[in-house]
Design an enzyme around this catalytic site. Structure first.
Site, short mmCIF file in Angstrom:
data_model
loop_
_atom_site.label_atom_id
_atom_site.label_comp_id
_atom_site.label_asym_id
_atom_site.label_seq_id
_atom_site.Cartn_x
_atom_site.Cartn_y
_atom_site.Cartn_z
N GLY B 116 -4.18 -2.00 -2.15
CA GLY B 116 -4.08 -2.64 -0.84
C GLY B 116 -3.24 -3.91 -0.71
N CYS B 117 -3.40 -4.53 0.46
CA CYS B 117 -2.58 -5.68 0.83
C CYS B 117 -2.64 -6.80 -0.19
CB CYS B 117 -3.07 -6.30 2.12
SG CYS B 117 -3.49 -5.13 3.36
N GLY B 118 -1.50 -7.30 -0.54
CA GLY B 118 -1.47 -8.55 -1.29
C GLY B 118 -1.82 -8.40 -2.75
#
Lengths: 290, 290
Positions: B116-118
């Protein structure tokens, strides 16, 4: 009742400040001091072997690491972790295990590097365990949902001032048990999974809230955590919906103020507090949905 | 001028519809038809060897795959790719190369799965190339920025109706050359990188716009694409700022209507169209910043 105290790994307490002050020029050409979210690299080592690097605000790094290991299926029980030591000087989290989790390199090595939001090879390994999940069956009232959204609004307010990123919360009824923000919402989910494992919280009585979209990975993680209700301020994707249907997760999106949409598990909701319908259906646009 | 036509790999045209209609219950307990974003798994194979699985809306999968390979440093030139064949039946993108990119498995195998994000191990391998980047030096006027934001607002409108996810755009002056949305903003960046490679666009005359936050990975990718100005509707993280400072990227955030904040490269902006200051500084809150 001479109960043995619950097991806890030894953990550093290396949480960082949430925000930093910087100067920026506004549209008047004038200097303004603003707050920005921290973002640090944190490389996880398991028994001195490098696992991967996460980008995080670093507020609760030990719980993040613990929840990450759990959500990835690298550990199954808290007792497998002896220590988690986070040192920001070297941007490292050193995890020492009890030696029972051999073979993780081979299991994870099947695929390779991935990136940013929504790109995840995680997906494949998660699906192996997904279909075995059995979620508790509950009914929820509309008035409980409104009460919880009120409680969450207060948390959102605090966190917005500190530089809003993505937020996730563990809730019980209308109570917010824990609220975490991070630069990636997956970090926030993982931190809450770490908290659940540390405190021995089981998912079945809980509600999971996120400010972010309900993508497949988000739905899979929440189902893995055993939580039967997922509530979001945002919308969902097609695969997020499919995953929720597959595992019987009740999923409510676009939840803000008095509005919400039940995307899955409609039979679980008792409509006991319908608001006045100020916007007749015909006049509504669907601009912000999805 | 008998110029040889530019090289193009053979590519399928397997773009999917952006949105799907589903039924949800609203807070009145009434059924509503809404649009949701598609999300599909797409596993990339390079010369029959599995690389990884991306989650994507699948609108322009061939360009996404091409840009992903470029941004990950797996390919350097378009000529290294002979064909890209996307088959949704088997959720696969088969890339056939000219045989010149051996060793990518070893290079990528250094680290493992991320999510996921980041969260990205991408980060480490990107940094190797980051410090060699030289960005063009330009000056930009406030009136150009406002003109571009007007153009972008029209695109945002279209895409919001189709189920808003994350959007990114390639721009030149006030013109929007290409606008892409996907379930992850990194997919949108990668798709635009693929478009640039296919069409032989160089970054130095371009502007990159994103609806998303300016995290380190976003800044690094845009700098890698050789684009000297990064514009966002959202804020930034501390490491996003550090990366922009390190490479001399002009970075403008919170750009919406007549407001914006110049986070880096303040000397590059000519303030030729200051709006009336309706909100004196003292009265402003910083609630939405960060």
């Amino acid at each position: 009742m001479n109960a043995k105290p619950p097991y806890r790994p030894r953990m550093s307490q290396s949480g960082l400040e949430a925000t930093h002050r910087i100067l920026a020029l506004d549209e008047q050409g004038a200097e303004r001091e603003i707050h920005i979210a921290g973002e640090r690299a944190l490389t996880i080592y398991i028994d001195k072997v490098e696992l991967l690097t996460l980008m995080t605000m670093g507020r609760r790094p030990e719980e993040l690491v613990l929840g990450y290991l759990l959500n990835q299926g690298i550990i199954e029980r808290l007792e497998q972790v002896r220590t988690i030591q986070v040192e920001w000087d070297v941007e490292a989290a050193a995890v020492v295990t009890d030696g029972s989790i051999e073979g993780w390199q081979e299991r994870l090595g099947r695929k390779t590097v991935t990136t940013g939001c929504g790109q995840g090879t995680v997906f494949a390994s998660m699906m192996d365990r997904f279909d075995a999940i059995q979620l508790a069956s509950h009914r929820y009232t509309q008035s409980m949902i409104y009460g919880l959204l009120d409680s969450l609004a207060r948390h959102n307010e605090i966190y917005r001032q500190a530089g809003a990123v993505h937020g996730c919360a563990l809730c019980r009824g209308t109570e917010v048990i824990d609220f975490v923000e991070d630069v990636g919402r997956h970090n926030a989910v993982d931190t809450l999974a770490g908290r659940m494992l540390l405190d021995g919280l089981t998912g079945e009585e809980l509600i999971f809230y996120t400010t972010g979209r309900l993508t497949s990975e988000m739905v899979i993680k929440v189902a893995q955590m055993g939580i039967p209700l997922l509530l979001s301020r945002s919308g969902l994707t097609q695969m997020g919906l499919e995953m929720a249907q597959r595992v019987g997760l009740t999923m409510i999106g676009r939840a803000k103020g008095k509005h919400f949409l039940v995307f899955n598990g409609q039979q679980a909701i008792e409509f006991d507090q319908r608001p006045e319908d100020r916007h007749p259906r015909a006049g509504r646009t669907h601009r912000e949905e999805g």
